[in-house]
Design a protein around this motif. Structure first.
Motif, PDB file in Angstrom:
ATOM      1  N   GLY A 110       5.073  -0.585  -1.088  1.00 54.28           N
ATOM      2  CA  GLY A 110       5.323   0.313  -2.222  1.00 54.28           C
ATOM      3  C   GLY A 110       5.364   1.755  -1.769  1.00 54.28           C
ATOM      4  O   GLY A 110       5.591   2.059  -0.590  1.00 54.28           O
ATOM      5  N   GLU A 111       5.093   2.645  -2.727  1.00 56.82           N
ATOM      6  CA  GLU A 111       5.266   4.078  -2.472  1.00 56.82           C
ATOM      7  C   GLU A 111       3.949   4.715  -1.998  1.00 56.82           C
ATOM      8  O   GLU A 111       3.831   5.156  -0.858  1.00 56.82           O
ATOM      9  CB  GLU A 111       5.731   4.707  -3.787  1.00 56.82           C
ATOM     10  CG  GLU A 111       5.989   6.167  -3.727  1.00 56.82           C
ATOM     11  CD  GLU A 111       6.594   6.672  -5.032  1.00 56.82           C
ATOM     12  OE1 GLU A 111       7.647   6.152  -5.465  1.00 56.82           O
ATOM     13  OE2 GLU A 111       6.001   7.579  -5.633  1.00 56.82           O
ATOM     14  N   GLY A 112       2.961   4.715  -2.867  1.00 53.64           N
ATOM     15  CA  GLY A 112       1.678   5.326  -2.524  1.00 53.64           C
ATOM     16  C   GLY A 112       0.689   5.034  -3.627  1.00 53.64           C
ATOM     17  O   GLY A 112       1.089   4.676  -4.736  1.00 53.64           O
ATOM     18  N   PRO A 113      -0.605   5.183  -3.347  1.00 49.38           N
ATOM     19  CA  PRO A 113      -1.616   4.874  -4.364  1.00 49.38           C
ATOM     20  C   PRO A 113      -1.501   5.793  -5.576  1.00 49.38           C
ATOM     21  O   PRO A 113      -1.168   6.967  -5.440  1.00 49.38           O
ATOM     22  CB  PRO A 113      -2.939   5.132  -3.640  1.00 49.38           C
ATOM     23  CG  PRO A 113      -2.610   5.330  -2.201  1.00 49.38           C
ATOM     24  CD  PRO A 113      -1.168   5.668  -2.092  1.00 49.38           C
ATOM     25  N   GLY A 114      -1.793   5.236  -6.749  1.00 52.83           N
ATOM     26  CA  GLY A 114      -1.955   6.044  -7.957  1.00 52.83           C
ATOM     27  C   GLY A 114      -3.445   6.259  -8.204  1.00 52.83           C
ATOM     28  O   GLY A 114      -4.279   5.977  -7.325  1.00 52.83           O
ATOM     29  N   GLU A 117      -5.630   3.057  -7.886  1.00 55.90           N
ATOM     30  CA  GLU A 117      -5.689   2.587  -6.497  1.00 55.90           C
ATOM     31  C   GLU A 117      -6.588   3.511  -5.671  1.00 55.90           C
ATOM     32  O   GLU A 117      -7.368   3.055  -4.835  1.00 55.90           O
ATOM     33  CB  GLU A 117      -4.275   2.548  -5.888  1.00 55.90           C
ATOM     34  CG  GLU A 117      -3.382   1.459  -6.462  1.00 55.90           C
ATOM     35  CD  GLU A 117      -2.789   1.775  -7.831  1.00 55.90           C
ATOM     36  OE1 GLU A 117      -2.807   2.976  -8.211  1.00 55.90           O
ATOM     37  OE2 GLU A 117      -2.320   0.845  -8.517  1.00 55.90           O
ATOM     38  N   PRO A 123      -4.221  -1.349  -3.102  1.00 55.04           N
ATOM     39  CA  PRO A 123      -2.907  -1.025  -3.664  1.00 55.04           C
ATOM     40  C   PRO A 123      -2.557  -1.864  -4.884  1.00 55.04           C
ATOM     41  O   PRO A 123      -3.014  -3.004  -5.016  1.00 55.04           O
ATOM     42  CB  PRO A 123      -1.928  -1.335  -2.519  1.00 55.04           C
ATOM     43  CG  PRO A 123      -2.661  -2.125  -1.526  1.00 55.04           C
ATOM     44  CD  PRO A 123      -4.131  -1.979  -1.785  1.00 55.04           C
ATOM     45  N   PHE A 124      -1.758  -1.286  -5.742  1.00 52.12           N
ATOM     46  CA  PHE A 124      -1.169  -1.994  -6.882  1.00 52.12           C
ATOM     47  C   PHE A 124      -2.227  -2.726  -7.733  1.00 52.12           C
ATOM     48  O   PHE A 124      -2.186  -3.943  -7.884  1.00 52.12           O
ATOM     49  CB  PHE A 124      -0.096  -2.984  -6.395  1.00 52.12           C
ATOM     50  CG  PHE A 124       1.196  -2.312  -6.024  1.00 52.12           C
ATOM     51  CD1 PHE A 124       2.087  -1.894  -7.008  1.00 52.12           C
ATOM     52  CD2 PHE A 124       1.526  -2.089  -4.700  1.00 52.12           C
ATOM     53  CE1 PHE A 124       3.286  -1.263  -6.668  1.00 52.12           C
ATOM     54  CE2 PHE A 124       2.715  -1.459  -4.344  1.00 52.12           C
ATOM     55  CZ  PHE A 124       3.597  -1.052  -5.341  1.00 52.12           C
ATOM     56  N   ASN A 151       1.533   0.440   1.418  1.00 52.39           N
ATOM     57  CA  ASN A 151       2.299   1.539   0.837  1.00 52.39           C
ATOM     58  C   ASN A 151       2.890   2.435   1.920  1.00 52.39           C
ATOM     59  O   ASN A 151       2.380   2.473   3.049  1.00 52.39           O
ATOM     60  CB  ASN A 151       1.379   2.396  -0.045  1.00 52.39           C
ATOM     61  CG  ASN A 151       1.201   1.819  -1.437  1.00 52.39           C
ATOM     62  OD1 ASN A 151       2.171   1.430  -2.086  1.00 52.39           O
ATOM     63  ND2 ASN A 151      -0.035   1.752  -1.897  1.00 52.39           N
ATOM     64  N   HIS A 225      11.057  -0.730  -7.656  1.00 49.72           N
ATOM     65  CA  HIS A 225       9.603  -0.582  -7.730  1.00 49.72           C
ATOM     66  C   HIS A 225       9.124  -1.112  -9.093  1.00 49.72           C
ATOM     67  O   HIS A 225       9.771  -0.877 -10.118  1.00 49.72           O
ATOM     68  CB  HIS A 225       9.259   0.909  -7.591  1.00 49.72           C
ATOM     69  CG  HIS A 225       7.803   1.151  -7.387  1.00 49.72           C
ATOM     70  ND1 HIS A 225       6.888   1.054  -8.416  1.00 49.72           N
ATOM     71  CD2 HIS A 225       7.093   1.471  -6.271  1.00 49.72           C
ATOM     72  CE1 HIS A 225       5.685   1.317  -7.933  1.00 49.72           C
ATOM     73  NE2 HIS A 225       5.784   1.567  -6.639  1.00 49.72           N
TER      74      HIS A 225
HETATM   75  N1  URA Z   1       2.568   2.237  -6.900  1.00 46.16           N
HETATM   76  C1  URA Z   1       2.726   2.098  -5.559  1.00 46.16           C
HETATM   77  O1  URA Z   1       3.794   2.323  -5.027  1.00 46.16           O
HETATM   78  N2  URA Z   1       1.687   1.687  -4.864  1.00 46.16           N
HETATM   79  C2  URA Z   1       0.505   1.422  -5.390  1.00 46.16           C
HETATM   80  O2  URA Z   1      -0.401   1.048  -4.664  1.00 46.16           O
HETATM   81  C3  URA Z   1       0.370   1.569  -6.785  1.00 46.16           C
HETATM   82  C4  URA Z   1       1.418   1.980  -7.512  1.00 46.16           C
END
Ligand code: URA
Length: 260
Positions: A110-114, A117, A123-124, A151, A225
């Motif tokens: 994915g992209e990165g933690p929110g 997370e 993650p996610f 991520n 995504h």
């Molecule tokens: N969106 C992401 O791309 N990664 C995460 O870990 C959570 C949300």
């Protein structure tokens, strides 16, 4: 357990019945142990990319630089936990290393933690994560079972903004090493940031879907995504096609065509 097509569509939320799972199907015990170790262990300094080039020219004491490409899994997790290679480290609660089966068939990126997370270190785990769990279930897999989830950046971008190219570049050696150690049989890129990080391609997702790319000999496919899918429900059908394509690509990878 194998699901009927109708059940798979239900899992994906494409069928009339909307099903979201409340909790991940499996508990990633092994991974949480690695993260505990990472939190308590000493961390060698990882210089930011510019300094790393400097170190490669032997103008810094060798002890100050770490060759991420040589680290084993626990050492890599420790480096990520203590990383200060870009400014994202300043506002994070913790770095989010990844979760799942460390001998996976699938690696989802994915992209990165929110915010959730960042708080939980996995993650996610928010709304997008619930949809991702449904997407995995549609393939008859789950986090911790044939799947690893990571991520493009390990630290939460403030305000959940898209990570900057420089931040993804600073984090890339970690993801690259994770890929090398995990040796997934297929990589599924979730959204544009993951595509940018792994394929260094900024074309539209629409133009990249349904194609087979490669990273270090590993097939790579692209889909939307889950957070985008939550805002654009009709595109879930396209994501479902992408997952089927990923599964076909994996099958081809496992059983290459006979030479006649
Ligand atoms: N969106 C992401 O791309 N990664 C995460 O870990 C959570 C949300």
């Amino acid at each position: 357990m194998s699901l009927s097509r109708e059940q798979m569509l239900v899992e994906m939320g494409i069928s009339p019945i909307w099903v979201l799972r409340d909790a991940p199907a499996t508990t990633p015990i092994e991974e949480s142990r690695v993260q505990e170790m990472a939190a308590s262990a000493p961390v060698a300094e990882v210089p930011p990319p510019a300094t790393r080039q400097f170190a490669e020219k032997s103008e810094m004491p060798p002890s100050a630089a770490v060759d991420i490409g040589t680290l084993d899994w626990p050492a890599l997790a420790r480096q990520v936990a203590g990383c200060r290679a870009c400014s994202l480290c300043e506002q994070r609660k913790q770095a989010v290393f990844g979760v799942g089966d460390t001998s996976p068939d699938y690696l989802f990126i994915g992209e990165g933690p929110g915010a959730e997370e960042d708080a939980r270190g996995e993650p996610f785990v928010g709304q997008a994560g619930k949809l991702l769990d449904s997407m995995l279930a549609s393939l008859d897999i789950a986090r911790g079972n044939r799947v690893y989830i990571a991520n493009a950046v390990k630290c939460r971008p403030p305000g959940n903004r898209t990570p900057e190219p420089a931040e993804m570049a600073a984090c890339w050696p970690y993801l690259e090493r994770q890929i090398a150690l995990l040796k997934p049989k297929i990589i599924v890129l979730l959204g544009k940031a993951a595509v940018h990080a792994v394929l260094h391609d900024d074309k539209s997702l629409a133009s990249l879907r349904g194609k087979r790319f490669e990273h270090s000999g590993i097939p790579v496919v692209v889909t939307y995504h889950p957070a985008y899918l939550l805002r654009n429900l009709p595109d879930k059908a396209k994501a479902w096609e992408d997952l089927l394509f990923a599964r076909r690509t994996l099958c081809e990878q496992l059983t290459p065509a006979l030479p006649f």
